[in-house]
Design an enzyme around this catalytic site. Structure first.
Site, short mmCIF file in Angstrom:
data_model
loop_
_atom_site.label_atom_id
_atom_site.label_comp_id
_atom_site.label_asym_id
_atom_site.label_seq_id
_atom_site.Cartn_x
_atom_site.Cartn_y
_atom_site.Cartn_z
N LYS A 128 9.68 -19.30 -25.54
CA LYS A 128 10.08 -18.36 -25.73
C LYS A 128 10.75 -18.65 -27.46
CE LYS A 128 13.54 -15.78 -22.43
NZ LYS A 128 14.50 -16.10 -22.25
O1 G3P Z 1 16.82 -14.06 -20.60
C1 G3P Z 1 17.03 -13.20 -21.68
C2 G3P Z 1 18.79 -12.67 -20.94
O2 G3P Z 1 19.29 -13.67 -19.42
C3 G3P Z 1 19.71 -12.15 -21.41
O3 G3P Z 1 20.75 -11.65 -20.59
O4 G3P Z 1 22.65 -11.15 -19.37
O5 G3P Z 1 22.87 -12.84 -21.01
O6 G3P Z 1 22.09 -10.86 -22.23
P1 G3P Z 1 22.47 -11.21 -21.09
#
Ligand code: G3P
Length: 308
Positions: free
Chosen positions: A121
């Site tokens: 990633k």
């Molecule tokens: O893997 C990406 C995701 O975990 C991001 O989520 O909730 O931190 O915006 P968030």
């Protein structure tokens, strides 16, 4: 031997998290409901940091560990996840805002060796795209922190030269639009998913798959399924809410969107489709986005809570 016919969703389902126990539980819930299990997993520095702090809590230095220890904790975590799913497992580079493409490449080359089904990633920044444009020739990539159609166009163009594994299979390329973080500030994050899918379907060759990320609600999942997003990555709390509906809610486990499903979330501003082509050099797209910049800084800050 006849292969068992499993039920299938219109999208692949990944779990988004840092805890292999959640991976096991989500996989079990899917299997119990007649599906073949999780299709993959995504991780990120914030999620790994959160779990590391929970695991090392009570140890010296307030649960902080050395960088080498934190990296080996990340490696062991994805190894455990790889015992549950043979699908793609995203492993993120963990540098700060100043991390160069060269540094990202060197981390990527080491981390891809952790498990047979790893995907690296990289952020949708200039350095991340530079690193990915080279790394996609030698392994699978997932471009994270995507918030705009232009970033997705740049990902498409930067990864056009993606390579193949020794068995001849093209390396996966994913782009991860973060819907929840756009919603958080009043913009309709799911519009970005819909716009990228529409652009790729109209103009693309299918080499980049859209991975709906930063999912916060069951409605996000339903709309992503309705749009047939290639992949949806779901945090365990939301996954459980979808898989095990609250008692008396009258909802079935793993509810699917109806044919006339409408995604209507009051208070969110629409993000319009932009006419653009996919044939420019990736440097020519405007890949800047304040949420990408903020996201890189936040991943780094969270990682720093672990090491010290
Ligand atoms: O893997 C990406 C995701 O975990 C991001 O989520 O909730 O931190 O915006 P968030």
């Amino acid at each position: 031997m006849m292969e068992r016919a499993y039920m299938q969703f219109p999208s692949k389902l990944f779990l988004d998290g840092g805890d292999p126990e959640e991976t096991r539980q989500a996989d079990k819930l899917l299997k119990k409901a007649g599906y073949h299990g999780l299709d993959g997993q995504t991780t990120n520095p914030s999620l790994i940091a959160e779990r590391s702090v929970a695991v090392h809590h009570g140890e010296g230095a307030g649960g902080k560990v050395t960088t080498a220890h934190a990296v080996s904790f990340y490696r062991e975590t994805v190894r455990e996840m790889a015992r549950v799913t043979t699908g793609p497992i995203s492993i993120q580079v963990t540098g700060g805002p100043d991390m160069t493409a060269k540094e990202m490449l060197s981390e990527a080359r080491e981390r891809i060796s952790w498990i047979p089904n790893g995907v690296i990633k990289f952020p949708c920044t200039a350095a991340g795209l530079t690193a990915a444009s080279e790394f996609c020739e030698e392994g699978p990539v997932n471009m994270t922190l995507a918030f705009s159609q232009a970033q997705a166009a740049a990902v498409y163009s930067a990864t056009a030269g993606h390579g193949r594994s020794p068995d001849g299979k093209p390396y996966d390329v994913f782009v991860s639009p973060f819907v929840g973080r756009l919603d958080d500030r009043g913009e309709n994050g799911m519009d970005v998913v819909a716009n990228i899918l529409a652009m790729y379907r109209k103009l693309g060759d299918g080499h980049v798959r859209v991975l709906t990320a930063s999912v916060r609600t069951v409605r996000h999942i339903l709309y992503a399924l309705f749009l047939k997003s290639d992949v949806i990555t779901i945090p365990f709390t939301v996954f459980k809410e979808w898989a095990v509906p609250p008692k008396d809610s009258g909802r079935e486990p793993f509810i699917l969107p109806a044919a006339d499903f409408i995604y209507d979330v009051p208070g969110l501003t629409d993000i319009a489709y932009e006419e653009m082509t996919l044939d420019l050099d990736w440097h020519e797209y405007d890949t800047s986005h304040d949420l990408t910049t903020a996201g890189v800084a936040k991943f780094w800050a969270d990682w720093q809570t672990v090491v010290g």
